[in-house]
Design a protein around this motif. Structure first.
Motif, PDB file in Angstrom:
ATOM      1  N   ILE A   1      -6.383   6.607   0.130  1.00  0.00           N
ATOM      2  CA  ILE A   1      -6.081   6.677   1.556  1.00  0.00           C
ATOM      3  C   ILE A   1      -7.011   7.693   2.197  1.00  0.00           C
ATOM      4  O   ILE A   1      -7.067   8.850   1.784  1.00  0.00           O
ATOM      5  CB  ILE A   1      -4.612   7.087   1.798  1.00  0.00           C
ATOM      6  CG1 ILE A   1      -3.664   6.085   1.113  1.00  0.00           C
ATOM      7  CG2 ILE A   1      -4.317   7.173   3.288  1.00  0.00           C
ATOM      8  CD1 ILE A   1      -3.775   4.663   1.628  1.00  0.00           C
TER       9      ILE A   1
ATOM     10  N   ASN B   1      -8.199  -2.358   5.695  1.00  0.00           N
ATOM     11  CA  ASN B   1      -8.916  -1.078   5.733  1.00  0.00           C
ATOM     12  C   ASN B   1      -9.189  -0.594   7.153  1.00  0.00           C
ATOM     13  O   ASN B   1      -9.648   0.541   7.343  1.00  0.00           O
ATOM     14  CB  ASN B   1     -10.220  -1.147   4.935  1.00  0.00           C
ATOM     15  CG  ASN B   1     -11.176  -2.202   5.458  1.00  0.00           C
ATOM     16  OD1 ASN B   1     -10.900  -2.878   6.445  1.00  0.00           O
ATOM     17  ND2 ASN B   1     -12.309  -2.353   4.784  1.00  0.00           N
TER      18      ASN B   1
ATOM     19  N   PHE C   1       1.348   5.154   6.188  1.00  0.00           N
ATOM     20  CA  PHE C   1       0.521   5.236   4.983  1.00  0.00           C
ATOM     21  C   PHE C   1       1.145   6.130   3.910  1.00  0.00           C
ATOM     22  O   PHE C   1       0.554   6.328   2.861  1.00  0.00           O
ATOM     23  CB  PHE C   1      -0.873   5.758   5.347  1.00  0.00           C
ATOM     24  CG  PHE C   1      -1.686   4.798   6.167  1.00  0.00           C
ATOM     25  CD1 PHE C   1      -2.569   3.915   5.563  1.00  0.00           C
ATOM     26  CD2 PHE C   1      -1.550   4.762   7.544  1.00  0.00           C
ATOM     27  CE1 PHE C   1      -3.316   3.027   6.327  1.00  0.00           C
ATOM     28  CE2 PHE C   1      -2.292   3.880   8.325  1.00  0.00           C
ATOM     29  CZ  PHE C   1      -3.165   3.005   7.701  1.00  0.00           C
TER      30      PHE C   1
ATOM     31  N   ILE D   1      -5.988   2.350  -4.951  1.00  0.00           N
ATOM     32  CA  ILE D   1      -6.660   2.593  -3.675  1.00  0.00           C
ATOM     33  C   ILE D   1      -6.693   4.093  -3.371  1.00  0.00           C
ATOM     34  O   ILE D   1      -6.011   4.894  -4.018  1.00  0.00           O
ATOM     35  CB  ILE D   1      -5.947   1.873  -2.506  1.00  0.00           C
ATOM     36  CG1 ILE D   1      -4.497   2.370  -2.377  1.00  0.00           C
ATOM     37  CG2 ILE D   1      -6.030   0.365  -2.667  1.00  0.00           C
ATOM     38  CD1 ILE D   1      -3.793   1.901  -1.118  1.00  0.00           C
TER      39      ILE D   1
ATOM     40  N   HIS E   1       0.819  -1.222   0.000  1.00  0.00           N
ATOM     41  CA  HIS E   1       0.000   0.000   0.000  1.00  0.00           C
ATOM     42  C   HIS E   1       0.851   1.271   0.000  1.00  0.00           C
ATOM     43  O   HIS E   1       0.315   2.365  -0.138  1.00  0.00           O
ATOM     44  CB  HIS E   1      -0.934   0.018   1.219  1.00  0.00           C
ATOM     45  CG  HIS E   1      -0.205   0.138   2.529  1.00  0.00           C
ATOM     46  ND1 HIS E   1       0.394  -0.940   3.135  1.00  0.00           N
ATOM     47  CD2 HIS E   1       0.051   1.210   3.325  1.00  0.00           C
ATOM     48  CE1 HIS E   1       0.979  -0.546   4.243  1.00  0.00           C
ATOM     49  NE2 HIS E   1       0.793   0.760   4.388  1.00  0.00           N
TER      50      HIS E   1
ATOM     51  N   CYS F   1      -4.701  -5.891  -3.866  1.00  0.00           N
ATOM     52  CA  CYS F   1      -5.210  -5.336  -2.606  1.00  0.00           C
ATOM     53  C   CYS F   1      -5.238  -6.375  -1.490  1.00  0.00           C
ATOM     54  O   CYS F   1      -5.130  -6.028  -0.312  1.00  0.00           O
ATOM     55  CB  CYS F   1      -6.609  -4.771  -2.804  1.00  0.00           C
ATOM     56  SG  CYS F   1      -6.681  -3.297  -3.844  1.00  0.00           S
TER      57      CYS F   1
ATOM     58  N   ARG G   1       0.369   3.276  -5.917  1.00  0.00           N
ATOM     59  CA  ARG G   1      -0.806   2.814  -5.158  1.00  0.00           C
ATOM     60  C   ARG G   1      -2.062   3.620  -5.441  1.00  0.00           C
ATOM     61  O   ARG G   1      -3.177   3.100  -5.339  1.00  0.00           O
ATOM     62  CB  ARG G   1      -0.509   2.785  -3.670  1.00  0.00           C
ATOM     63  CG  ARG G   1      -0.179   4.151  -3.029  1.00  0.00           C
ATOM     64  CD  ARG G   1      -1.336   4.661  -2.212  1.00  0.00           C
ATOM     65  NE  ARG G   1      -1.091   5.962  -1.614  1.00  0.00           N
ATOM     66  CZ  ARG G   1      -0.564   6.147  -0.403  1.00  0.00           C
ATOM     67  NH1 ARG G   1      -0.147   5.142   0.316  1.00  0.00           N
ATOM     68  NH2 ARG G   1      -0.437   7.386   0.051  1.00  0.00           N
TER      69      ARG G   1
ATOM     70  N   ILE H   1      -8.329   2.740   4.324  1.00  0.00           N
ATOM     71  CA  ILE H   1      -8.024   2.454   2.916  1.00  0.00           C
ATOM     72  C   ILE H   1      -9.313   2.060   2.205  1.00  0.00           C
ATOM     73  O   ILE H   1     -10.082   1.236   2.706  1.00  0.00           O
ATOM     74  CB  ILE H   1      -6.994   1.319   2.776  1.00  0.00           C
ATOM     75  CG1 ILE H   1      -5.682   1.691   3.494  1.00  0.00           C
ATOM     76  CG2 ILE H   1      -6.711   1.015   1.312  1.00  0.00           C
ATOM     77  CD1 ILE H   1      -4.635   0.599   3.475  1.00  0.00           C
TER      78      ILE H   1
END
Length: 248
Positions: free
Chosen positions: A151, A189, A164, A149, A140, A181, A145, A207
């Motif tokens: 954040i 998450n 992160f 995804i 991640h 993922c 990324r 996430i």
């Protein structure tokens, strides 16, 4: 739902230029004297899993007989549960500057209290730490990324924000495979969330899938997927060593 107070893996001394390979793909290792038999057995189970899926092999040695390049494994003598009965999972990987000792250390016991009741999560953390010791990095945090995804910074605890951030020096190993993922090396998450209690509805994910990403219904995992094993094999072993290469 079982409460987890924290899952944090600290990596010290690693760099994108580091050589994570082992001579003849054999990892000499020893356990610190304080590690219990139960904790040793749990860690060894994940070593066996790596041996079954890669060319890497572990060789138990005494502290006096290990070569300069070796894996040292320790477990702090602190109970898994905190004072509120929450399960704690955290630890660290430390690399020495001279490329000698690699230290894998759990911050808490691995088999007592809630840890004993949730063995699969503890095994997942240990496997995650072993992957880090062998050169993997957090998926991640890959530079690409944001294609997969989002954040949710509003949900991240202040003391977890660095975990992160994009790692512009992500290892070549991490970048050598497709982004998944549901990787063992991907935060979930609920990792680092401000809201992880039943009282707040578990409704603050850190996430989220990028809109339109239909391959991200599961975020993070306590098990290695096929791409994770491929990643480890592409770095340490011939590509055709593992069945994980099939269909990828």
């Amino acid at each position: 739902r079982m409460n987890i107070l924290s899952i944090l893996i600290l990596i010290v001394g690693a760099s994108s230029r580091q050589n994570f390979k082992w001579e003849n793909n054999i990892i000499p290792y020893y356990f610190e004297d304080s590690v219990s038999t139960e904790d040793m057995d749990l860690i060894k189970s994940q070593m066996i899993l790596i041996e079954e899926n890669t060319c890497l092999q572990f060789s138990a040695e005494s502290k006096a007989d290990v070569p300069r390049h070796h894996l040292r494994i320790g477990v702090n003598q602190t109970q898994c549960n905190d004072e509120d009965g929450k399960m704690r999972l955290s630890g660290g990987i430390k690399f020495t500057e001279d490329g000698g000792e690699v230290l894998l250390k759990s911050s808490y016991h691995l088999t007592d209290g809630e840890c004993g009741e949730n063995e699969y999560k503890v095994k997942g953390m240990i496997l995650h730490m072993l992957f880090l010791a062998f050169g993997a990095t957090h998926i991640h945090r890959r530079p690409d990324r944001d294609q997969y995804i989002q954040i949710n910074t509003d949900c991240i605890r202040e003391n977890a924000t660095k975990a992160f951030e994009i790692n512009v020096n992500a290892s070549s190993m991490a970048m050598s495979v497709p982004y998944t993922c549901d990787s063992l090396m991907h935060y979930r998450n609920d990792s680092g969330t401000k809201c992880s209690e039943d009282s707040c509805g578990w409704l603050c994910p850190t996430i989220l899938p990028r809109p339109g990403n239909m391959d991200c219904d599961k975020i993070g995992s306590y098990e290695a997927n096929d791409v994770d094993w491929l990643m480890l094999n592409m770095y340490h072993c011939p590509v055709d060593r593992t069945p994980a290469t099939k269909g990828i």
